[in-house]
Motif scaffolding. Structure first.
Motif, PDB file in Angstrom:
ATOM      1  N   ASP A  53      43.376  28.808  22.614  1.00  0.00           N
ATOM      2  CA  ASP A  53      41.968  28.675  23.000  1.00  0.00           C
ATOM      3  C   ASP A  53      41.364  27.339  22.574  1.00  0.00           C
ATOM      4  O   ASP A  53      40.300  26.966  23.056  1.00  0.00           O
ATOM      5  CB  ASP A  53      41.136  29.819  22.417  1.00  0.00           C
ATOM      6  CG  ASP A  53      41.483  31.153  23.062  1.00  0.00           C
ATOM      7  OD1 ASP A  53      41.981  31.162  24.207  1.00  0.00           O
ATOM      8  OD2 ASP A  53      41.263  32.195  22.407  1.00  0.00           O
ATOM      9  N   GLN A  54      42.044  26.630  21.682  1.00  0.00           N
ATOM     10  CA  GLN A  54      41.556  25.335  21.200  1.00  0.00           C
ATOM     11  C   GLN A  54      42.240  24.165  21.907  1.00  0.00           C
ATOM     12  O   GLN A  54      42.025  23.011  21.558  1.00  0.00           O
ATOM     13  CB  GLN A  54      41.760  25.215  19.683  1.00  0.00           C
ATOM     14  CG  GLN A  54      41.043  26.285  18.875  1.00  0.00           C
ATOM     15  CD  GLN A  54      39.548  26.279  19.117  1.00  0.00           C
ATOM     16  OE1 GLN A  54      38.917  25.226  19.172  1.00  0.00           O
ATOM     17  NE2 GLN A  54      38.965  27.449  19.281  1.00  0.00           N
ATOM     18  N   GLY A  55      43.110  24.465  22.876  1.00  0.00           N
ATOM     19  CA  GLY A  55      43.770  23.412  23.641  1.00  0.00           C
ATOM     20  C   GLY A  55      44.934  22.746  22.932  1.00  0.00           C
ATOM     21  O   GLY A  55      45.345  21.643  23.298  1.00  0.00           O
ATOM     22  N   GLN A  98      40.295  24.502  12.156  1.00  0.00           N
ATOM     23  CA  GLN A  98      39.518  24.572  13.392  1.00  0.00           C
ATOM     24  C   GLN A  98      40.382  24.886  14.608  1.00  0.00           C
ATOM     25  O   GLN A  98      40.013  25.698  15.452  1.00  0.00           O
ATOM     26  CB  GLN A  98      38.783  23.252  13.606  1.00  0.00           C
ATOM     27  CG  GLN A  98      38.003  23.186  14.901  1.00  0.00           C
ATOM     28  CD  GLN A  98      37.398  21.797  15.125  1.00  0.00           C
ATOM     29  OE1 GLN A  98      37.363  20.962  14.234  1.00  0.00           O
ATOM     30  NE2 GLN A  98      36.927  21.566  16.330  1.00  0.00           N
ATOM     31  N   ASN A  99      41.545  24.240  14.702  1.00  0.00           N
ATOM     32  CA  ASN A  99      42.361  24.336  15.910  1.00  0.00           C
ATOM     33  C   ASN A  99      43.469  25.378  15.871  1.00  0.00           C
ATOM     34  O   ASN A  99      43.887  25.869  16.920  1.00  0.00           O
ATOM     35  CB  ASN A  99      42.949  22.970  16.254  1.00  0.00           C
ATOM     36  CG  ASN A  99      41.875  22.001  16.673  1.00  0.00           C
ATOM     37  OD1 ASN A  99      41.128  22.256  17.603  1.00  0.00           O
ATOM     38  ND2 ASN A  99      41.759  20.887  15.968  1.00  0.00           N
ATOM     39  N   SER A 131      52.948  10.895  24.298  1.00  0.00           N
ATOM     40  CA  SER A 131      51.661  10.818  23.615  1.00  0.00           C
ATOM     41  C   SER A 131      51.710   9.684  22.596  1.00  0.00           C
ATOM     42  O   SER A 131      52.634   9.619  21.799  1.00  0.00           O
ATOM     43  CB  SER A 131      51.382  12.142  22.913  1.00  0.00           C
ATOM     44  OG  SER A 131      50.177  12.076  22.227  1.00  0.00           O
ATOM     45  N   GLY A 132      50.720   8.827  22.613  1.00  0.00           N
ATOM     46  CA  GLY A 132      50.736   7.685  21.708  1.00  0.00           C
ATOM     47  C   GLY A 132      49.963   7.898  20.425  1.00  0.00           C
ATOM     48  O   GLY A 132      48.978   8.625  20.393  1.00  0.00           O
ATOM     49  N   GLY A 133      50.438   7.267  19.380  1.00  0.00           N
ATOM     50  CA  GLY A 133      49.706   7.249  18.123  1.00  0.00           C
ATOM     51  C   GLY A 133      49.623   8.585  17.417  1.00  0.00           C
ATOM     52  O   GLY A 133      48.557   8.980  16.949  1.00  0.00           O
ATOM     53  N   LEU A 134      50.736   9.298  17.300  1.00  0.00           N
ATOM     54  CA  LEU A 134      50.722  10.579  16.609  1.00  0.00           C
ATOM     55  C   LEU A 134      50.518  10.398  15.116  1.00  0.00           C
ATOM     56  O   LEU A 134      51.095   9.514  14.491  1.00  0.00           O
ATOM     57  CB  LEU A 134      52.030  11.335  16.838  1.00  0.00           C
ATOM     58  CG  LEU A 134      52.266  11.912  18.216  1.00  0.00           C
ATOM     59  CD1 LEU A 134      53.655  12.548  18.292  1.00  0.00           C
ATOM     60  CD2 LEU A 134      51.192  12.931  18.574  1.00  0.00           C
ATOM     61  N   SER A 135      49.698  11.265  14.552  1.00  0.00           N
ATOM     62  CA  SER A 135      49.506  11.311  13.104  1.00  0.00           C
ATOM     63  C   SER A 135      49.229  12.757  12.721  1.00  0.00           C
ATOM     64  O   SER A 135      48.912  13.594  13.576  1.00  0.00           O
ATOM     65  CB  SER A 135      48.365  10.403  12.666  1.00  0.00           C
ATOM     66  OG  SER A 135      47.149  10.834  13.252  1.00  0.00           O
ATOM     67  N   PHE A 136      49.337  13.044  11.433  1.00  0.00           N
ATOM     68  CA  PHE A 136      49.109  14.404  10.967  1.00  0.00           C
ATOM     69  C   PHE A 136      47.630  14.737  11.024  1.00  0.00           C
ATOM     70  O   PHE A 136      46.785  13.928  10.664  1.00  0.00           O
ATOM     71  CB  PHE A 136      49.655  14.581   9.549  1.00  0.00           C
ATOM     72  CG  PHE A 136      51.153  14.557   9.523  1.00  0.00           C
ATOM     73  CD1 PHE A 136      51.882  15.703   9.777  1.00  0.00           C
ATOM     74  CD2 PHE A 136      51.834  13.373   9.282  1.00  0.00           C
ATOM     75  CE1 PHE A 136      53.268  15.680   9.788  1.00  0.00           C
ATOM     76  CE2 PHE A 136      53.220  13.339   9.290  1.00  0.00           C
ATOM     77  CZ  PHE A 136      53.929  14.498   9.539  1.00  0.00           C
ATOM     78  N   GLY A 137      47.323  15.942  11.500  1.00  0.00           N
ATOM     79  CA  GLY A 137      45.939  16.397  11.571  1.00  0.00           C
ATOM     80  C   GLY A 137      45.441  16.788  10.188  1.00  0.00           C
ATOM     81  O   GLY A 137      46.213  17.197   9.327  1.00  0.00           O
ATOM     82  N   SER A 138      44.152  16.679   9.981  1.00  0.00           N
ATOM     83  CA  SER A 138      43.539  17.021   8.692  1.00  0.00           C
ATOM     84  C   SER A 138      43.535  18.532   8.476  1.00  0.00           C
ATOM     85  O   SER A 138      43.677  19.321   9.422  1.00  0.00           O
ATOM     86  CB  SER A 138      42.103  16.509   8.651  1.00  0.00           C
ATOM     87  OG  SER A 138      41.297  17.250   9.561  1.00  0.00           O
ATOM     88  N   SER A 139      43.330  18.942   7.232  1.00  0.00           N
ATOM     89  CA  SER A 139      43.256  20.373   6.931  1.00  0.00           C
ATOM     90  C   SER A 139      42.054  21.014   7.619  1.00  0.00           C
ATOM     91  O   SER A 139      42.129  22.173   8.043  1.00  0.00           O
ATOM     92  CB  SER A 139      43.241  20.614   5.425  1.00  0.00           C
ATOM     93  OG  SER A 139      42.154  19.963   4.831  1.00  0.00           O
ATOM     94  N   ASP A 140      40.958  20.275   7.767  1.00  0.00           N
ATOM     95  CA  ASP A 140      39.793  20.820   8.477  1.00  0.00           C
ATOM     96  C   ASP A 140      40.128  21.072   9.943  1.00  0.00           C
ATOM     97  O   ASP A 140      39.774  22.114  10.505  1.00  0.00           O
ATOM     98  CB  ASP A 140      38.590  19.871   8.387  1.00  0.00           C
ATOM     99  CG  ASP A 140      37.975  19.844   7.002  1.00  0.00           C
ATOM    100  OD1 ASP A 140      38.250  20.761   6.189  1.00  0.00           O
ATOM    101  OD2 ASP A 140      37.211  18.894   6.718  1.00  0.00           O
ATOM    102  N   ARG A 141      40.816  20.125  10.575  1.00  0.00           N
ATOM    103  CA  ARG A 141      41.202  20.308  11.986  1.00  0.00           C
ATOM    104  C   ARG A 141      42.255  21.404  12.129  1.00  0.00           C
ATOM    105  O   ARG A 141      42.278  22.123  13.124  1.00  0.00           O
ATOM    106  CB  ARG A 141      41.714  18.996  12.567  1.00  0.00           C
ATOM    107  CG  ARG A 141      40.600  18.007  12.827  1.00  0.00           C
ATOM    108  CD  ARG A 141      41.081  16.851  13.693  1.00  0.00           C
ATOM    109  NE  ARG A 141      40.017  15.906  13.876  1.00  0.00           N
ATOM    110  CZ  ARG A 141      39.909  14.752  13.223  1.00  0.00           C
ATOM    111  NH1 ARG A 141      40.832  14.390  12.351  1.00  0.00           N
ATOM    112  NH2 ARG A 141      38.902  13.948  13.454  1.00  0.00           N
ATOM    113  N   LEU A 142      43.125  21.512  11.141  1.00  0.00           N
ATOM    114  CA  LEU A 142      44.128  22.570  11.142  1.00  0.00           C
ATOM    115  C   LEU A 142      43.440  23.933  11.191  1.00  0.00           C
ATOM    116  O   LEU A 142      43.804  24.798  11.994  1.00  0.00           O
ATOM    117  CB  LEU A 142      45.013  22.445   9.903  1.00  0.00           C
ATOM    118  CG  LEU A 142      46.136  23.452   9.749  1.00  0.00           C
ATOM    119  CD1 LEU A 142      47.165  23.300  10.857  1.00  0.00           C
ATOM    120  CD2 LEU A 142      46.804  23.285   8.387  1.00  0.00           C
TER     121      LEU A 142
END
Length: 172
Positions: A123-125, A104-105, A91-102
């Motif tokens: 359920d969020q993939g 959500q997902n 997987s290319g270009g990994l970065s930390f997810g935001s708190s909102d996405r955390l």
């Protein structure tokens, strides 16, 4: 239940009740909120059982440039190079997810990232990767969706949890 836990899609208490209903055993420890590996190391001694090998993990919620989400759980002292990790998982270009996405997902707040959050993540993939060191231990220490609790769960019970929720386990 505190206000932070009440705001989660699956509360810590609901998760623990589900584990019990499924017949998955664990030992629950309550402690001060832990946000870093260094803080976790301050309370780990009380959780260690003589003669029982344990995996103490750190967890990374990552997103790639194609907007795919990953939960990576590795031995707490393992150094992480995001470029090397990107290659390892393809997987290319990994970065930390935001708190909102955390939220959500994975349905959790920062500081409480845990493989048990895959109860929402499936359920969020979200794709889950676990340190291959988990194959060699008796128990795994993880937060049950909040960072002021830790469960110590037998490796096989944790694997049964993943199977129950339909989570594919990828090794790293």
């Amino acid at each position: 239940m505190d206000a932070a836990s009440a705001a989660l899609p699956v509360s810590s208490d609901a998760l623990l009740a589900q584990l019990t209903e499924w017949g998955l055993s664990y030992t629950l420890f309550t402690h001060v909120p832990l946000r870093t590996v260094e803080e976790a190391k301050q309370v780990e001694a009380e959780m260690q059982q003589p003669g029982v090998s344990s995996l103490k993990i750190k967890n990374l919620y990552l997103r790639d440039r194609k907007k795919r989400n990953y939960l990576i759980s590795v031995e707490q002292d393992r150094e992480i190079d995001l470029k090397a990790l990107s290659k390892e998982i393809g997987s290319g270009g990994l970065s930390f997810g935001s708190s909102d996405r955390l939220m959500q997902n994975l349905g959790i707040l920062p500081g409480a990232v845990s493989p048990l959050a895959m109860i929402t993540g499936v359920d969020q993939g979200v794709t889950f990767y676990l340190d291959a060191a988990a194959r060699q231990v008796d128990v795994i220490n993880m937060h049950p969706l909040v960072n002021d609790r830790t469960v110590v769960m037998a490796r096989d019970d944790f694997f049964a949890f993943l199977e129950r929720i339909g989570c594919d386990l990828h090794w790293i």
